[in-house]
Design an enzyme around this catalytic site. Structure first.
Site, PDB file in Angstrom:
ATOM      1  N   ASP A 178      52.372  20.888 -53.426  1.00  0.00           N
ATOM      2  CA  ASP A 178      52.017  21.419 -54.741  1.00  0.00           C
ATOM      3  C   ASP A 178      52.065  20.322 -55.807  1.00  0.00           C
ATOM      4  O   ASP A 178      52.895  20.332 -56.714  1.00  0.00           O
ATOM      5  CB  ASP A 178      52.925  22.589 -55.109  1.00  0.00           C
ATOM      6  CG  ASP A 178      52.578  23.833 -54.321  1.00  0.00           C
ATOM      7  OD1 ASP A 178      52.427  23.726 -53.089  1.00  0.00           O
ATOM      8  OD2 ASP A 178      52.455  24.910 -54.928  1.00  0.00           O
ATOM      9  N   ASP A 211      55.296  31.790 -53.866  1.00  0.00           N
ATOM     10  CA  ASP A 211      54.976  31.481 -52.475  1.00  0.00           C
ATOM     11  C   ASP A 211      55.893  30.417 -51.871  1.00  0.00           C
ATOM     12  O   ASP A 211      55.739  30.048 -50.712  1.00  0.00           O
ATOM     13  CB  ASP A 211      53.507  31.044 -52.337  1.00  0.00           C
ATOM     14  CG  ASP A 211      53.136  29.871 -53.222  1.00  0.00           C
ATOM     15  OD1 ASP A 211      53.822  29.643 -54.232  1.00  0.00           O
ATOM     16  OD2 ASP A 211      52.145  29.177 -52.905  1.00  0.00           O
ATOM     17  N   HIS A 212      56.899  29.986 -52.663  1.00  0.00           N
ATOM     18  CA  HIS A 212      57.860  29.006 -52.165  1.00  0.00           C
ATOM     19  C   HIS A 212      59.300  29.494 -52.252  1.00  0.00           C
ATOM     20  O   HIS A 212      60.193  28.854 -51.681  1.00  0.00           O
ATOM     21  CB  HIS A 212      57.725  27.688 -52.937  1.00  0.00           C
ATOM     22  CG  HIS A 212      56.422  27.005 -52.705  1.00  0.00           C
ATOM     23  ND1 HIS A 212      56.273  25.951 -51.834  1.00  0.00           N
ATOM     24  CD2 HIS A 212      55.190  27.257 -53.212  1.00  0.00           C
ATOM     25  CE1 HIS A 212      55.008  25.566 -51.825  1.00  0.00           C
ATOM     26  NE2 HIS A 212      54.325  26.356 -52.647  1.00  0.00           N
ATOM     27  N   HIS A 225      59.737  24.210 -55.794  1.00  0.00           N
ATOM     28  CA  HIS A 225      59.496  24.738 -57.134  1.00  0.00           C
ATOM     29  C   HIS A 225      59.600  26.257 -57.093  1.00  0.00           C
ATOM     30  O   HIS A 225      59.819  26.843 -56.023  1.00  0.00           O
ATOM     31  CB  HIS A 225      58.148  24.279 -57.684  1.00  0.00           C
ATOM     32  CG  HIS A 225      56.957  24.714 -56.887  1.00  0.00           C
ATOM     33  ND1 HIS A 225      56.697  24.280 -55.605  1.00  0.00           N
ATOM     34  CD2 HIS A 225      55.919  25.541 -57.224  1.00  0.00           C
ATOM     35  CE1 HIS A 225      55.576  24.822 -55.171  1.00  0.00           C
ATOM     36  NE2 HIS A 225      55.088  25.596 -56.132  1.00  0.00           N
ATOM     37  N   HIS A 265      52.701  19.071 -60.912  1.00  0.00           N
ATOM     38  CA  HIS A 265      52.205  20.425 -60.660  1.00  0.00           C
ATOM     39  C   HIS A 265      52.220  21.197 -61.982  1.00  0.00           C
ATOM     40  O   HIS A 265      52.577  20.666 -63.027  1.00  0.00           O
ATOM     41  CB  HIS A 265      53.069  21.098 -59.595  1.00  0.00           C
ATOM     42  CG  HIS A 265      52.475  22.342 -59.016  1.00  0.00           C
ATOM     43  ND1 HIS A 265      51.141  22.459 -58.683  1.00  0.00           N
ATOM     44  CD2 HIS A 265      53.031  23.554 -58.715  1.00  0.00           C
ATOM     45  CE1 HIS A 265      50.905  23.669 -58.198  1.00  0.00           C
ATOM     46  NE2 HIS A 265      52.036  24.351 -58.227  1.00  0.00           N
ATOM     47  N   HIS A 321      57.497  28.790 -57.866  1.00  0.00           N
ATOM     48  CA  HIS A 321      56.397  29.726 -57.639  1.00  0.00           C
ATOM     49  C   HIS A 321      56.745  30.647 -56.473  1.00  0.00           C
ATOM     50  O   HIS A 321      57.413  30.242 -55.518  1.00  0.00           O
ATOM     51  CB  HIS A 321      55.096  28.972 -57.362  1.00  0.00           C
ATOM     52  CG  HIS A 321      54.472  28.418 -58.620  1.00  0.00           C
ATOM     53  ND1 HIS A 321      53.478  27.469 -58.607  1.00  0.00           N
ATOM     54  CD2 HIS A 321      54.707  28.698 -59.943  1.00  0.00           C
ATOM     55  CE1 HIS A 321      53.128  27.184 -59.860  1.00  0.00           C
ATOM     56  NE2 HIS A 321      53.852  27.912 -60.682  1.00  0.00           N
ATOM     57  N   HIS A 330      50.227  24.092 -46.201  1.00  0.00           N
ATOM     58  CA  HIS A 330      49.977  24.737 -47.486  1.00  0.00           C
ATOM     59  C   HIS A 330      48.480  24.852 -47.758  1.00  0.00           C
ATOM     60  O   HIS A 330      47.942  24.330 -48.737  1.00  0.00           O
ATOM     61  CB  HIS A 330      50.668  23.974 -48.629  1.00  0.00           C
ATOM     62  CG  HIS A 330      50.832  24.804 -49.876  1.00  0.00           C
ATOM     63  ND1 HIS A 330      49.822  24.925 -50.820  1.00  0.00           N
ATOM     64  CD2 HIS A 330      51.870  25.526 -50.348  1.00  0.00           C
ATOM     65  CE1 HIS A 330      50.234  25.694 -51.802  1.00  0.00           C
ATOM     66  NE2 HIS A 330      51.482  26.075 -51.547  1.00  0.00           N
TER      67      HIS A 330
END
Length: 320
Positions: free
Chosen positions: A209, A65-66, A61, A141, A63, A268
């Site tokens: 997530d 942090d990914h 996805h 999510h 976000h 994670h």
């Protein structure tokens, strides 16, 4: 042999001892990533992964942090001499995200192919990666998010008696194990003339997530390795997990149990968890074969054939 390196096991923000989400896969010398959080480049350098031969990046996805690590990684790959095509797969929005990222990246000496929101199992037109079936699942999510399952296909066994019965010249036996056909003295011979029963491949599933869903156990069913988020270790944090659309260790272990997987690898972790191993019993009480992820954790998925039975072996150790 499939070599895996957990480059980052953190969620939300990078920590001094924990990079953000990313998994490195080395298969027959070709390389893949699942997610590319901030710090991925540093982790790849630290654990000697190499940049040039990355062919595929799967993004769960959008976000930060990914995905934020892609900005620097794309440039570094080009500086490393990469010229082969790169394929990036992601959820709805990945095309627009890549357009934005390319604004910040200088000229790349390789082509970037983007696959957005694939709805079915697919494979790539690549001499090696075509052996991998990639499946996706929509997750629950706060934004569009997909999970991945990679099935590494295995060639059928060589059948000596079948080859002799079909009068296949012995000098073609090895060639037909690697190719669909071969010509010898103006006659065409086919792989099914020397190959026997099918053999199960290796299944790797990656879910992060999300809240648990009814569809996940079937999607990950009989995975040799199930990599799953474990945002919260403490059962008392269930309200946070529900609010933020994540899972606790116990919920992840419950999915592993329902999916009849061989091994569970938790990753994670919330920045609030200083030592995830303190909560391992919340997972192992439900699913004994649980591994707590750590940056630099290296795993090898392979086979051992014994008495015509296929046993999958998982070896793992920590990079120090």
């Amino acid at each position: 042999m499939i070599d895996l390196t957990l480059l980052g096991c953190g969620g939300n923000v990078p920590m001094p001892n924990r990079f953000l989400s990313s998994l490195f896969i080395n298969y027959k010398g070709r390389k893949m990533l699942i997610d590319c959080g901030e710090g991925t480049q540093i982790a790849m350098k630290k654990y000697n992964c190499g940049f040039k031969n990355i062919d595929l990046i799967l993004i769960t996805h959008l976000h930060g942090d990914h995905i934020i690590g892609l900005i620097g990684l794309l440039q570094t790959m080009g500086n490393s001499g990469k010229t082969d095509d790169l394929t990036i797969v992601g959820p709805i929005g990945i095309i627009d995200a890549m357009k934005a990222i390319k604004v910040l990246v200088e000229y790349l000496p390789y082509k970037v192919n983007i696959i957005e929101n694939p709805k079915q199992t697919f494979s790539l037109e690549h001499d090696i990666l075509k052996d991998i079936d990639i499946s996706t699942i929509n997750l629950d999510h706060s934004t569009e998010c997909i999970g991945y399952s990679l099935y590494f296909k295995r060639k059928p066994k060589f059948d000596r008696e079948k080859a002799i019965l079909n009068q296949v010249p012995q000098n073609l036996w090895k060639k037909l194990q690697e190719n669909s056909s071969a010509i010898y003295k103006d006659k065409t011979y086919y792989a099914d003339m020397v190959l026997g029963e099918n053999r199960r491949g290796i299944k790797l599933s990656f879910i992060t997530d999300t809240r648990p869903t009814f569809e996940i156990p079937e999607f990950i069913y009989e995975s040799d390795l199930f990599i799953c988020e474990g945002m919260y270790g403490d059962d008392l944090d269930i309200s946070k997990a529900v609010k933020n659309k994540h899972m606790t260790f116990r919920e992840s272990a419950s999915l592993a149990n329902a999916g009849n997987v061989d091994k569970l690898l938790l990753t994670h972790f919330s920045p609030s968890i200083e030592n995830p191993k303190d909560f391992i019993q919340n997972a192992t009480n439900l699913f004994e074969d649980t591994i707590i992820g750590e940056d630099g954790l290296t795993l090898k998925l392979s086979y051992t054939d014994w008495f015509d039975c296929n046993f999958k072996n998982l070896f793992y150790f920590y990079n120090l």
